[in-house]
Design a protein around this motif. Structure first.
Motif, mmCIF file in Angstrom:
data_model
loop_
_atom_site.group_PDB
_atom_site.id
_atom_site.type_symbol
_atom_site.label_atom_id
_atom_site.label_comp_id
_atom_site.label_asym_id
_atom_site.label_seq_id
_atom_site.Cartn_x
_atom_site.Cartn_y
_atom_site.Cartn_z
ATOM 1 N N LEU A 162 0.842 -1.203 0.000
ATOM 2 C CA LEU A 162 0.000 0.000 0.000
ATOM 3 C C LEU A 162 0.874 1.248 0.000
ATOM 4 O O LEU A 162 0.566 2.219 -0.673
ATOM 5 N N PHE A 163 1.920 1.229 0.782
ATOM 6 C CA PHE A 163 2.916 2.309 0.748
ATOM 7 C C PHE A 163 4.011 1.817 -0.178
ATOM 8 O O PHE A 163 4.757 0.905 0.165
ATOM 9 N N THR A 164 4.065 2.376 -1.380
ATOM 10 C CA THR A 164 4.967 1.814 -2.381
ATOM 11 C C THR A 164 5.996 2.831 -2.862
ATOM 12 O O THR A 164 5.730 4.028 -2.941
ATOM 13 N N LEU A 165 7.161 2.309 -3.195
ATOM 14 C CA LEU A 165 8.185 3.074 -3.892
ATOM 15 C C LEU A 165 8.382 2.447 -5.258
ATOM 16 O O LEU A 165 8.634 1.241 -5.360
ATOM 17 N N THR A 166 8.270 3.243 -6.291
ATOM 18 C CA THR A 166 8.667 2.830 -7.635
ATOM 19 C C THR A 166 9.862 3.690 -8.009
ATOM 20 O O THR A 166 9.753 4.912 -8.024
ATOM 21 N N SER A 167 10.994 3.071 -8.275
ATOM 22 C CA SER A 167 12.209 3.868 -8.437
ATOM 23 C C SER A 167 12.797 3.734 -9.822
ATOM 24 O O SER A 167 12.466 2.834 -10.579
ATOM 25 N N PHE A 168 13.667 4.661 -10.143
ATOM 26 C CA PHE A 168 14.377 4.621 -11.428
ATOM 27 C C PHE A 168 15.747 5.233 -11.259
ATOM 28 O O PHE A 168 16.012 5.894 -10.254
ATOM 29 N N ILE A 221 18.575 10.022 -10.212
ATOM 30 C CA ILE A 221 17.943 8.913 -9.507
ATOM 31 C C ILE A 221 16.620 9.467 -8.985
ATOM 32 O O ILE A 221 16.562 10.629 -8.566
ATOM 33 N N GLY A 222 15.581 8.690 -8.996
ATOM 34 C CA GLY A 222 14.328 9.224 -8.492
ATOM 35 C C GLY A 222 13.311 8.137 -8.265
ATOM 36 O O GLY A 222 13.637 6.944 -8.310
ATOM 37 N N GLY A 223 12.101 8.579 -8.015
ATOM 38 C CA GLY A 223 11.054 7.600 -7.769
ATOM 39 C C GLY A 223 9.733 8.252 -7.456
ATOM 40 O O GLY A 223 9.590 9.489 -7.464
ATOM 41 N N VAL A 224 8.776 7.405 -7.208
ATOM 42 C CA VAL A 224 7.438 7.827 -6.828
ATOM 43 C C VAL A 224 7.039 7.046 -5.573
ATOM 44 O O VAL A 224 7.110 5.817 -5.570
ATOM 45 N N THR A 247 3.813 4.356 -13.415
ATOM 46 C CA THR A 247 3.496 4.912 -12.108
ATOM 47 C C THR A 247 3.683 6.414 -12.241
ATOM 48 O O THR A 247 4.778 6.871 -12.575
ATOM 49 N N SER A 248 2.638 7.169 -11.999
ATOM 50 C CA SER A 248 2.716 8.592 -12.317
ATOM 51 C C SER A 248 2.562 9.462 -11.082
ATOM 52 O O SER A 248 2.117 9.011 -10.031
ATOM 53 N N PHE A 249 2.960 10.708 -11.215
ATOM 54 C CA PHE A 249 2.803 11.667 -10.126
ATOM 55 C C PHE A 249 2.591 13.051 -10.723
ATOM 56 O O PHE A 249 2.829 13.265 -11.916
ATOM 57 N N ILE A 273 5.018 17.228 -13.688
ATOM 58 C CA ILE A 273 4.276 15.988 -13.897
ATOM 59 C C ILE A 273 5.322 14.962 -14.312
ATOM 60 O O ILE A 273 6.264 15.284 -15.040
ATOM 61 N N GLY A 274 5.187 13.744 -13.870
ATOM 62 C CA GLY A 274 6.174 12.763 -14.289
ATOM 63 C C GLY A 274 5.734 11.367 -13.982
ATOM 64 O O GLY A 274 4.581 11.118 -13.617
ATOM 65 N N GLY A 275 6.675 10.454 -14.132
ATOM 66 C CA GLY A 275 6.336 9.070 -13.877
ATOM 67 C C GLY A 275 7.493 8.140 -14.130
ATOM 68 O O GLY A 275 8.615 8.558 -14.451
ATOM 69 N N VAL A 276 7.222 6.873 -13.933
ATOM 70 C CA VAL A 276 8.186 5.814 -14.173
ATOM 71 C C VAL A 276 7.500 4.763 -15.031
ATOM 72 O O VAL A 276 6.431 4.257 -14.662
ATOM 73 N N VAL A 277 8.116 4.454 -16.160
ATOM 74 C CA VAL A 277 7.637 3.347 -16.975
ATOM 75 C C VAL A 277 8.536 2.156 -16.682
ATOM 76 O O VAL A 277 9.746 2.202 -16.920
ATOM 77 N N ASP A 278 7.952 1.129 -16.140
ATOM 78 C CA ASP A 278 8.712 -0.078 -15.809
ATOM 79 C C ASP A 278 8.243 -1.203 -16.719
ATOM 80 O O ASP A 278 7.092 -1.220 -17.155
ATOM 81 N N GLY A 279 9.132 -2.102 -17.018
ATOM 82 C CA GLY A 279 8.751 -3.263 -17.808
ATOM 83 C C GLY A 279 8.958 -3.083 -19.302
ATOM 84 O O GLY A 279 8.581 -3.965 -20.079
ATOM 85 N N MET A 280 9.520 -1.957 -19.723
ATOM 86 C CA MET A 280 9.867 -1.821 -21.134
ATOM 87 C C MET A 280 10.984 -2.830 -21.425
ATOM 88 O O MET A 280 12.032 -2.800 -20.789
ATOM 89 N N PRO A 281 10.771 -3.721 -22.381
ATOM 90 C CA PRO A 281 11.842 -4.681 -22.688
ATOM 91 C C PRO A 281 13.086 -3.957 -23.214
ATOM 92 O O PRO A 281 12.989 -2.845 -23.751
ATOM 93 N N ALA A 282 14.205 -4.575 -23.035
ATOM 94 C CA ALA A 282 15.456 -4.018 -23.555
ATOM 95 C C ALA A 282 15.468 -4.106 -25.076
ATOM 96 O O ALA A 282 14.887 -5.014 -25.662
#
Lengths: 367, 367, 367, 367
Positions: B8-14, B22-25, C12-14, C22-31
């Motif tokens: 429920l409390f999540t970090l999605t990072s990059f 480096i960052g995250g949500v 995952t957006s914010f 405004i931003g986000g993280v796209v995870d799972g994009m294949p290499a």
């Protein structure tokens, strides 16, 4: 989500020790895997109580019923529902525990969490619920069989008796030859005697299960939170009575130096070309335990899981009731003096689920 | 999902070591938590490189930029996006590594997994990406502060130098007084000397971080797969260089007997009524590490994390290139001779995230 | 999890309308997917405000900053973090709204949900947050481009002006030729006039966006909860102002009979062998909208999304303040009289994410 | 994950039309909810076949077996496993379909997806699998009962016969009084006749189910992807044969203007103070359908679901076999001429699950 395990290959389980059945749903099994029902039953038989004089005397047939997801002997891609009926409950054994908290059990914590509690046989905190893990693990093993990946666990320590060598020193196919599931026949006898002696005193004893995964291609595991060893650790620590996890050199490695622990690559020479498309490079040593940066490197993956002594003693213990009043607990019921032998197939099951799940995820990592 | 942590409390990072940032949500932060930006920055400062002569000399300001989810100084319930710019990359240091695999690093495994690889500074396998963990952990700590729950980690072992007591024997508020983050001032000096000596040889050394969570109510954690210690283990094993996790008596407990390890309840007497609605019963001992059946029992939760020596040596090492040909690696760059001191805030961050997440989940466990 | 979209390919957006970014993280994009940054920017430009006289006059450059996950021009398999800075906020326009609830906006519901509220420009309920969807959708489109799958949306209705034909009757490459994004040039002029007239009155108007996905292989989508159309519907209904979703014959089909609506297969004859390994059989009609039992059948997938008129009027409206007292709202700020033209790229983005995600999942459905 | 529905209150289901059983696991039910087993059975009875002359004549007892998670009549917080045995399969009816693809069914798409197919009775694409949804929905309703939240669906259209009023014009408690489940007794007779006539021709007919959720507090739903209506739409579109979803004014609203559709707040005056802590403000109209910005506003939530005519006709149809060769399908088996009456309890079940899940999530949105 606390009763679902896995990302793509998932087990969602249910059941309590003294309820009608233990069961679950395995979702994400790819279509086309031959389902060997006898194999699943044999895996359950390895876990079931009453196998020998050093395990609980509770007698359960533990017959698997697979209810869906299989047609003409192969998986269809649809979820596989299953149940195993509980039959040999003796709930009356637990009547005295309705209002008493057993020490080092989950009685108090469940009541604090939920406000209600099924006191019979530990309810959902019973080790009996690992049945669902073994079934799902057996399904994962059937898929891994197609890929040439094997998972073998064994008892490497009981109390202060531990193996001197590591998995490479033993014939792991001999593990089922003794009730302790230890590949060193002589140590197995010692361990068996220790467990019997402890049992005779109404006491219990801890131990360690070791596990090795072989034939795993390089590339499984995810870089950040889902490092392969992090997922394995999570899987193992969820097993009842587990208290620790380490892989590769583990805790011992924290004493040493990088120059002593790095695993050097074996140069590819004409005589040393691994010819292995899954895993073209090999290492000269494998102190890392088959994982670098959270991702398998094609070497054997090995790890260890520590188990505490079972909390249920057949000795009087001082404890309190739900009012907090002091009382004496006279344990009844049928219990294992040492969980380690029966934990062996459970450790394998969890490892198989993790590895197969990562195999599926890996299919999506490149375009 | 491999870059998202939590339920429920999540970090999605990059982010990668030599990328832009480096960052995250952080998603799932409840509305109404006061956000102390200075505190978050201080937590980052505890992690940042260049703090002392025993850490890497890479200099990074590591300034936090919080981009959303906060209004009038409190969380709004909306996701909190953040970035920390990378500034002091010296990517040229890594040019020689484009076609070479460093031993015991993730170079080879990433290439096997993805087919492509950002070779600069370890890419996403760099410990630099733990920045996102520290930021999210700091946010979790701000929420836990409202609940009176504290998380304190410290260095308990470097190489073969280890603390003799446990956390109860030390003043944990003194941890920041030395660069090793060890609460025993004398041992800290020994550890610091050892790290300096190892560094002078171009070598590295492992160690152990211990952690204690205090003020946690009974009832956190889930019965089956998400046992509280399983989630903690998963969280810790995902930290770079972690090789093992144990809680309570851990591996040592597997040698002993149940009669010696069970924690008995303290009867509630007139003088001994805890008067604590969060946690009405107390235990006489806490060998279990504050968790029974995967659920917190109101006692202190404590655990240990083993870290291997860093793989990057400032010594020549034999290795291979992408053709598998033997070559010699002359390491460059700026590296930590021992990760343990800087791992302390990361261990805390991960523990804080797990505990707060379970606190939120617990809100939904009763009608 | 409410700010993460997708199963394997996730966003995952914010961000809020008047926050920093405004931003986000796209995870799972294949290499290995070539990342065309200009294309991503062009997709953002299609969404951005101030494109024509019939959209809001807020001027934003909306420049994409991609912060990670890309190396040498291709995706690395690591998460792609991104931000778009907010620049042209005029928060003072919203000062009067701090204590007032706008009718048919999320002001009251946010406050009830969270107890706090960022009143500036709608906070997270602003349509501005769809920026993150467009970026992630552009990344999905880049992956779909490798697979020959296209996604095209267009305005099919504004107020009571609607297209008479369906997507097969138009040249969808002409959609960008007019500010309404309608492929029928004559209807486009009518729609544009209607929007301008409505705007002149300080009023707003609703409409419908239609979308078609072409080149999709048979087999995408999951049987039960994640039927392909269920995921598309979920994706579309999450777009601001969406009120309805239908695919194939949709609501109109509920009036008819099975004998009129079933799609018959085209027999494979010598001259009619589709020779298409992805999709060996073709249908004679496509009333189903390209999906059977939740799984794509290789035909075009088409659907429609209904949008309500924007709630912000440039007319006085009666409303209440946070005390519940009657007041009159004199709207300020810069607003779209009709969201439909700018919703077109957002609909495409969401559809692209769903289809690519299902493409990845499908890789794991067979052994 | 495709067979798991929900975030905190989840259903993981399994089963096929002609397998041993349909079942599932409901996880996340809070402890302490009284479990009325008779109510669950009654909900199943509303869904079961053979209820009247206008439904399929397949006769199934559809007896619920609840296997876990309940003790002393209340939920324990542990997962609730359940099964419903299949009994009246006549698999031989389907022998002729082993190698034939039925038009507008999932036969071809399943085979394309999985490479294998259980052809008996539609396998997992059968509407019979909605049994699991009804059981989980009944459990959700039992929880909602504690909260005073009700969910009522009804048939609002069959073919071209539709209700003229909306839910406020009818007594919804009368829905079970006729086999069509239409609250307008006169229309119900017309609908019943139409279905009987269509059935007599071996044909099928579509329709619409409407649903209203009452007593829901303001604040449920998530701002971005998990808008309450997006989750409802996802839930409904996953029901077999669903083709469209709309809420509030839906598609009709896209024709109109903001000035006509905005819902104005009712000022709180002395005589008009709602005194409702869950929902202090009321609206003068409810065109929005009880949701603003994805979050409930305390008004009634209402929506409509379009269902296509069933694809199975009792008429000869031209189709192809797995070689693509033309053949004629002579349908056998027992089928519904119109799914709408039996879809009513399924729509309710899915809505109940969504709303209760959002209720649980909402508990975690504020500190």
């Amino acid at each position: 989500m606390s009763n679902t395990f896995g990302r793509l290959f998932t087990l969602t389980s249910f059941g309590e020790s003294h309820g009608d059945a233990i069961g679950g749903v395995v979702d994400g099994m790819p279509a086309g895997v031959p389902i060997d029902v006898d194999f699943i039953q044999r895996e359950l038989d390895r876990r079931k109580p009453g196998q020998s004089h050093i395990t609980t005397s509770r007698q359960e047939a533990d017959r698997i019923e697979l209810l869906s997801g299989i047609f003409d002997g192969v998986s269809t891609g649809c979820p596989i529902g299953f149940i195993v009926r509980n039959q040999n409950q003796r709930s009356a054994d637990y009547d005295a525990l309705r209002d008493v908290f057993r020490p080092s059990h989950a009685d108090y914590t469940y009541l604090q969490k939920y406000g209600v509690r099924d006191h019979r046989g530990g309810g959902r905190s019973s080790a009996r619920i690992t049945i669902a893990r073994v079934v799902a693990g057996a399904l994962a093993k059937l898929a891994l069989r197609q890929l040439g990946i094997t998972v073998n666990a064994f008892t490497s320590q009981v109390g202060n008796i531990s193996l001197e060598g590591d998995y490479r020193d033993y014939d792991l196919s001999s593990v089922e030859a003794n009730p302790v599931r230890c590949p060193d026949a002589r140590k197995a006898v010692e361990m068996e005697r220790l467990i019997a002696a402890v049992k005779a005193e109404g006491d219990t004893i801890g131990g360690v299960v070791s596990c090795v995964i072989q034939g795993c291609p390089a590339g499984l595991g995810e870089p950040e939170f889902d490092k392969l060893h992090a997922r394995l650790g999570y899987a193992m620590l969820g097993i009842n009575a587990a208290k620790g996890f380490e892989y590769g050199l583990g805790f011992a490695g924290s004493e040493g130096r990088g120059s002593q622990q790095n695993d050097l690559f074996a140069p590819v020479t004409e005589g040393n070309d691994s010819q292995d498309v899954k895993n073209p490079l090999r290492l000269q040593t494998n102190r890392s335990g088959g994982i670098q940066g959270g991702i398998s490197n094609g070497e054997d993956i090995y790890f260890r899981v520590a188990f505490k002594p079972v909390a249920t003693l057949l000795q009087p213990q001082s404890t309190v009731d739900i009012e907090g009043k002091q009382t004496t607990l006279e344990a009844r019921g049928r219990h294992d003096p040492c969980v380690v032998p029966r934990a062996v197939p459970i450790v394998e099951a969890m490892a198989a689920m993790v590895v197969f799940d990562e195999y599926l995820l890996q299919k999506t990592s490149k375009m």
